[in-house]
Motif scaffolding. Sequence first.
Motif, PDB file in Angstrom:
ATOM      1  N   ASN A 393       0.834  -1.212   0.000  1.00 17.28           N
ATOM      2  CA  ASN A 393       0.000   0.000   0.000  1.00 17.28           C
ATOM      3  C   ASN A 393       0.863   1.253   0.000  1.00 17.28           C
ATOM      4  N   ALA A 394       1.933   1.214   0.833  1.00 15.28           N
ATOM      5  CA  ALA A 394       2.822   2.378   0.924  1.00 15.28           C
ATOM      6  C   ALA A 394       3.486   2.626  -0.429  1.00 15.28           C
ATOM      7  N   ALA A 397       0.996   4.063  -2.843  1.00 11.10           N
ATOM      8  CA  ALA A 397       0.648   5.450  -2.537  1.00 11.10           C
ATOM      9  C   ALA A 397       1.773   6.398  -2.955  1.00 11.10           C
ATOM     10  N   THR A 428       0.462   9.717  -1.042  1.00  9.80           N
ATOM     11  CA  THR A 428      -0.627  10.690  -1.189  1.00  9.80           C
ATOM     12  C   THR A 428      -1.393  10.937   0.109  1.00  9.80           C
ATOM     13  N   GLY A 429      -1.272  10.007   1.052  1.00 10.72           N
ATOM     14  CA  GLY A 429      -2.009  10.159   2.298  1.00 10.72           C
ATOM     15  C   GLY A 429      -3.467   9.728   2.152  1.00 10.72           C
ATOM     16  N   THR A 444     -12.018   0.831  -1.580  1.00  5.96           N
ATOM     17  CA  THR A 444     -10.765   1.097  -2.299  1.00  5.96           C
ATOM     18  C   THR A 444     -10.888   2.408  -3.053  1.00  5.96           C
ATOM     19  N   THR A 445      -9.731   3.093  -3.199  1.00  4.96           N
ATOM     20  CA  THR A 445      -9.716   4.291  -4.040  1.00  4.96           C
ATOM     21  C   THR A 445      -8.815   4.051  -5.244  1.00  4.96           C
ATOM     22  N   ARG A 446      -8.241   2.870  -5.266  1.00  4.96           N
ATOM     23  CA  ARG A 446      -7.299   2.569  -6.350  1.00  4.96           C
ATOM     24  C   ARG A 446      -8.036   1.922  -7.514  1.00  4.96           C
ATOM     25  N   GLY A 451      -9.769  -3.586  -2.370  1.00  7.07           N
ATOM     26  CA  GLY A 451     -10.236  -3.074  -1.089  1.00  7.07           C
ATOM     27  C   GLY A 451     -10.331  -4.146  -0.016  1.00  7.07           C
ATOM     28  N   LEU A 452      -9.516  -5.192  -0.176  1.00 11.58           N
ATOM     29  CA  LEU A 452      -9.587  -6.267   0.821  1.00 11.58           C
ATOM     30  C   LEU A 452      -8.321  -6.361   1.668  1.00 11.58           C
ATOM     31  N   GLY A 453      -7.219  -5.747   1.173  1.00  9.48           N
ATOM     32  CA  GLY A 453      -5.916  -5.875   1.857  1.00  9.48           C
ATOM     33  C   GLY A 453      -5.980  -5.450   3.309  1.00  9.48           C
ATOM     34  N   LEU A 454      -6.471  -4.230   3.550  1.00  8.44           N
ATOM     35  CA  LEU A 454      -6.464  -3.708   4.919  1.00  8.44           C
ATOM     36  C   LEU A 454      -7.495  -4.412   5.793  1.00  8.44           C
ATOM     37  N   ALA A 479       0.871   8.354   4.936  1.00  3.44           N
ATOM     38  CA  ALA A 479       0.054   7.614   5.897  1.00  3.44           C
ATOM     39  C   ALA A 479       0.959   6.850   6.845  1.00  3.44           C
TER      40      ALA A 479
HETATM   41  P1  ADP Z   1      -6.527  -1.861  -2.102  1.00  4.73           P
HETATM   42  O1  ADP Z   1      -5.099  -1.679  -1.922  1.00  4.73           O
HETATM   43  O2  ADP Z   1      -6.906  -3.013  -2.946  1.00  4.73           O
HETATM   44  O3  ADP Z   1      -7.264  -0.601  -2.498  1.00  4.73           O
HETATM   45  P2  ADP Z   1      -6.590  -1.941   0.750  1.00  4.73           P
HETATM   46  O4  ADP Z   1      -7.575  -2.498   1.709  1.00  4.73           O
HETATM   47  O5  ADP Z   1      -5.208  -2.392   0.908  1.00  4.73           O
HETATM   48  O6  ADP Z   1      -7.107  -2.257  -0.691  1.00  4.73           O
HETATM   49  O7  ADP Z   1      -6.607  -0.384   0.878  1.00  4.73           O
HETATM   50  C1  ADP Z   1      -7.834   0.283   0.902  1.00  4.73           C
HETATM   51  C2  ADP Z   1      -7.639   1.744   0.589  1.00  4.73           C
HETATM   52  O8  ADP Z   1      -6.971   2.387   1.644  1.00  4.73           O
HETATM   53  C3  ADP Z   1      -6.800   2.020  -0.610  1.00  4.73           C
HETATM   54  O9  ADP Z   1      -7.567   2.016  -1.793  1.00  4.73           O
HETATM   55  C4  ADP Z   1      -6.295   3.435  -0.323  1.00  4.73           C
HETATM   56  O10 ADP Z   1      -7.250   4.422  -0.662  1.00  4.73           O
HETATM   57  C5  ADP Z   1      -6.193   3.444   1.172  1.00  4.73           C
HETATM   58  N1  ADP Z   1      -4.818   3.240   1.608  1.00  4.73           N
HETATM   59  C6  ADP Z   1      -4.323   2.126   2.163  1.00  4.73           C
HETATM   60  N2  ADP Z   1      -3.037   2.293   2.482  1.00  4.73           N
HETATM   61  C7  ADP Z   1      -2.701   3.538   2.098  1.00  4.73           C
HETATM   62  C8  ADP Z   1      -1.484   4.326   2.151  1.00  4.73           C
HETATM   63  N3  ADP Z   1      -0.373   3.846   2.658  1.00  4.73           N
HETATM   64  N4  ADP Z   1      -1.552   5.595   1.678  1.00  4.73           N
HETATM   65  C9  ADP Z   1      -2.676   6.101   1.154  1.00  4.73           C
HETATM   66  N5  ADP Z   1      -3.833   5.423   1.074  1.00  4.73           N
HETATM   67  C10 ADP Z   1      -3.856   4.156   1.546  1.00  4.73           C
END
Ligand code: ADP
Length: 488
Positions: A393-394, A397, A428-429, A444-446, A451-454, A479
Amino acid sequence: MKPNMRRYSWLALWLTCSAVGAGWLATNRLAELRADFDTDARIAHRVLSQRMAQHDAILATLALLQPAKGSGDAERLSALYPQILEVLQRPEQETWPAAIAPTLNDAEATSRHTRRAVLANENLSSGRYWLVLAAHPLSHGLLIDLKAAMPWGEWPMDGAASAVRATLVHAGASFVIQQGRPESETFPHWRWVAAKVLASASQPLELVLERPLTWRELPLVAMVSWSLVAALLLAGLRNLWHQRVARQRAEELLRVGQVARLNTLGELAAGMAHELNQPLTALLANTQAARRLLDEKPPDVGTARDAMAQAAHQARRAADVVGRLRRLVERPELATQVQPVALGSAVQEALYLLEPELQRRSIQTEVIAEPDLPLVQAEPVALQQIIHNLLMNAVQAMELVSPARRKLHLRWQRQGTQALLVVRDTGTGITSEARARVFEPFFTTREGGLGLGLSLSHSLAEAMGGSLLLAGSPEGMGAEFHLLLPLA
Ligand code: ADP
């Protein structure tokens, strides 16, 4: 190991291989040259000693046969033996020629005493000496020329071309019998010396052989070739090694599951869509039917109630499907699978796997590790997945900010009864709206994100008795995530 250090260790390995191989070749060649020199020295000593013995034999024969003085018999020896320049005879009542009398008298006196030939005129530098044997009635003296005495026929070296300098030394004077290599072409202190007194009691001259060495005598071509071959071999080996490491890394990445999990998740999503589709369709049909029945005049309340009961049943089925999925994701059995794990090593391993990604994006990493951090309670694969997710994720971003700003900060330390791992990036934060939802499944914003990783990481951390938090950081300044795990 840092890539730079790895490069230096390959270089060091090559230098060592080159040095060892070249050293071995040089040592071998020197040993050969040394063996040749020793053999030459032995032969030279033997043939010269034999030549000296010949002089003793001639004198002994003269003393025995006593050829009459003036008969010319003795003088004829010079014709037979070119090294004998002159033969002198002294009857008892006469003296030696005046010019050399002092030298010969002394030698003759010693000879009379020792009963063997004696060397006179010890100034060897001229290359000539007298050999005197006292006898009755005639004593004899031979003037010997060393240059002519040289047994070139049996000499083991080429007198003109050999690198060896040969000298005969006696009583402080010396006579060069073979020049050897000019001094200017040799290393000042690099030479072998063999010195041995000739095996002759009457002519105890010391034969000194000096063998100077030059670097040109080393097998330079072979040494350089070996060094090149070693470079090629090591380059090949390094290549193989790199390939192996890359393959291992790829396999490991697959295992940590980014790709594999996406596949499973894809299947899971398809299965879930299929399983939910049925109850949801039935639910929709039932509620629509109920509405129609209630709209009728008069409303058919009984049948509508049945339809609503059906709808409730279908809704419960849908809830069951979702519940099954949740249980699958939460993995409650994790709690029983925890074991003591080194947090630092897990982080280093994840970093190692992502090294190519970090390098490609010029992301600088900063690692601050608390030394002697106790082990944590975790399930190794789950821990690896969490760390991997946070790092990925880092990385993602930071792709969106300028390379100069990209910095990944990792820190682990003890915090009460727990261990804290901080993962901070300069990406990007996370916006304040998103902050509340990052741990939700499917948030997810990507583009292309699942949107399952976290959410998965969050449930894994809790299943292991720990927690995963999003730390507060100013908007747009990257972040920071905190992973807390109980100490073992
Ligand atoms: P994904 O990576 O598939 O989008 P995650 O659950 O890992 O799913 O992350 C969910 C969302 O959290 C990401 O789409 C992003 O918007 C935000 N995010 C997670 N980690 C970071 C990060 N280090 N910096 C900025 N945004 C983050």
